[in-house]
Design an enzyme around this catalytic site. Sequence first.
Site, PDB file in Angstrom:
ATOM      1  N   HIS A 308      35.839 127.690  62.842  1.00 16.13           N
ATOM      2  CA  HIS A 308      36.838 127.136  63.760  1.00 16.13           C
ATOM      3  C   HIS A 308      37.030 128.109  64.908  1.00 16.13           C
ATOM      4  O   HIS A 308      36.963 129.323  64.701  1.00 16.13           O
ATOM      5  CB  HIS A 308      38.167 126.930  63.025  1.00 16.13           C
ATOM      6  CG  HIS A 308      39.085 125.994  63.734  1.00 16.13           C
ATOM      7  ND1 HIS A 308      39.933 126.415  64.715  1.00 16.13           N
ATOM      8  CD2 HIS A 308      39.242 124.663  63.630  1.00 16.13           C
ATOM      9  CE1 HIS A 308      40.590 125.373  65.171  1.00 16.13           C
ATOM     10  NE2 HIS A 308      40.197 124.286  64.538  1.00 16.13           N
ATOM     11  N   ASP A 366      38.182 119.507  57.860  1.00 15.60           N
ATOM     12  CA  ASP A 366      37.208 118.428  57.683  1.00 15.60           C
ATOM     13  C   ASP A 366      36.311 118.610  56.474  1.00 15.60           C
ATOM     14  O   ASP A 366      35.577 117.700  56.101  1.00 15.60           O
ATOM     15  CB  ASP A 366      36.345 118.295  58.946  1.00 15.60           C
ATOM     16  CG  ASP A 366      37.163 117.731  60.072  1.00 15.60           C
ATOM     17  OD1 ASP A 366      38.032 116.898  59.783  1.00 15.60           O
ATOM     18  OD2 ASP A 366      36.961 118.143  61.217  1.00 15.60           O
TER      19      ASP A 366
END
Length: 431
Positions: A308, A366
């Site tokens: 991320h 996710d």
Amino acid sequence: MSTNKKAVLTLADGKSVEFPVLSGSVGPEVADIRALYGKTGMFTYDPGFLSTASCSSKITYIDGDEGVLLYRGYPIEQLAENCNFLEVCYLLLNGELPNQKEKDEFSTTVMRHTMVHDQLTRFFTGFRRDAHPMAVLVGVVGALSAFYHDSLDINNPEHRNISAFRLVAKLPTIVAMTYKYSVGQPFVYPRNDLSYSANFMRMMFAVPTEEYKINEVLVRALDRIFILHADHEQNASTSTVRQSGSSGANPFACIAAGIACLWGPAHGGANEACLNMLEEIGDVSKVGEFIKKVKDKNSNVKLMGFGHRVYKNYDPRAKLMRDTCHEVLNELGLHDDRLFKLAIALEKIALEDDYFVQRKLYPNVDFYSGIVQRALGIPVAMFTCIFALARTVGWIAQWNEMISDPENKIARPRQLYIGNPRRDVQPSGKR
Ligand code: CMC
């Protein structure tokens, strides 16, 4: 807020230029370089905004090193535990959690806006049934601005408010219609006596021939997915919404732009890509081989659902999503789910591998959300639409904040030009 500190830039000729340093309520300080060009004739170069704050905001705070996510100051874990999605929507839009009366009024208003203009239903038939649902969603949400002319004055707070209600209320209806169209089933009208998430599940999965039974465990799981995806400060799609809105474009068009940006595999498309990746790996025995490919710079293979831009620690949403995954699989008697087992094995190996440790790559939201959605019966191609539905409230809260901000200017980045300098056009025979 300004501080007494100054950031000093020393140029090659020895001249120094000072800039104010601003501090937020928490988080790193910010050098205010707005006057840089005026003072030096120079721009900053920061593709991908690695060190640039594009706005100030009171909505969401992330501490990526510590794995902290706050909506309006409240930790995501507490919100996921104690609130439903509509309370979180109220919080994001209004800054405070609602009391019982405010909660009831807000829910009633949202649920009274769930229907879409009947003519909008005909838009769907213009699309091929095998179109990607995100392609349909971008088109239909963009088309809302052609239907709700009475709420398009962005300078009128009342108009902005009604548009916010319309978007939060109608997205579930439109997403469910997108799905129904793709499988050739009739649209299911909203039922306003149900909760936001139960209504959505019913619109997705009910058929006229049978009674649809609500499963509260599954509804709560979906509601949690919505809460975890509701906002995430200045990510790519939110920045797209703000950038589109900075020109004065209407909110429906801006949200459609956000949906388009979200579609990409590096952003909202990651849950779909992650599930496809798990299917492709297929079995725990193949994990080692796959990790090898991920680490090979020439393979162009990424471990989807990992890494991320901001979190350099475990994404707090991923932890909550993993718990939800357990709950849903238990409820459905799928404890032995092949992909869940594979995901756990993959996560364990990646978290111990030097490649991922050194780069601080951890699971993001996710990594598990696809497994939960699949267990709920949501097809893989719809995953990013679910993300868009949930993020709509964040987009609209951020858009509204931007419009109300006296410092708001049209977003107009500059560039480092590396093309040809000025040259003259030659006659075609001499080129
Ligand atoms: N698998 C393998 N290597 C990775 C991964 C990954 N998932 N993510 C980053 N890296 C490597 C990358 O190759 C680079 O290595 P090196 O320093 O040797 O060149 C290093 O880690 C730093 O990565 P980066 O590309 O500079 O990081 P970024 O901040 O630009 O990218 C990201 C962030 C999310 C786009 C990226 O981690 C990624 O593509 N992850 C997979 C897609 C994904 O799961 N996206 C969902 C994000 S969370 C939901 C959302 O907010 O939309």
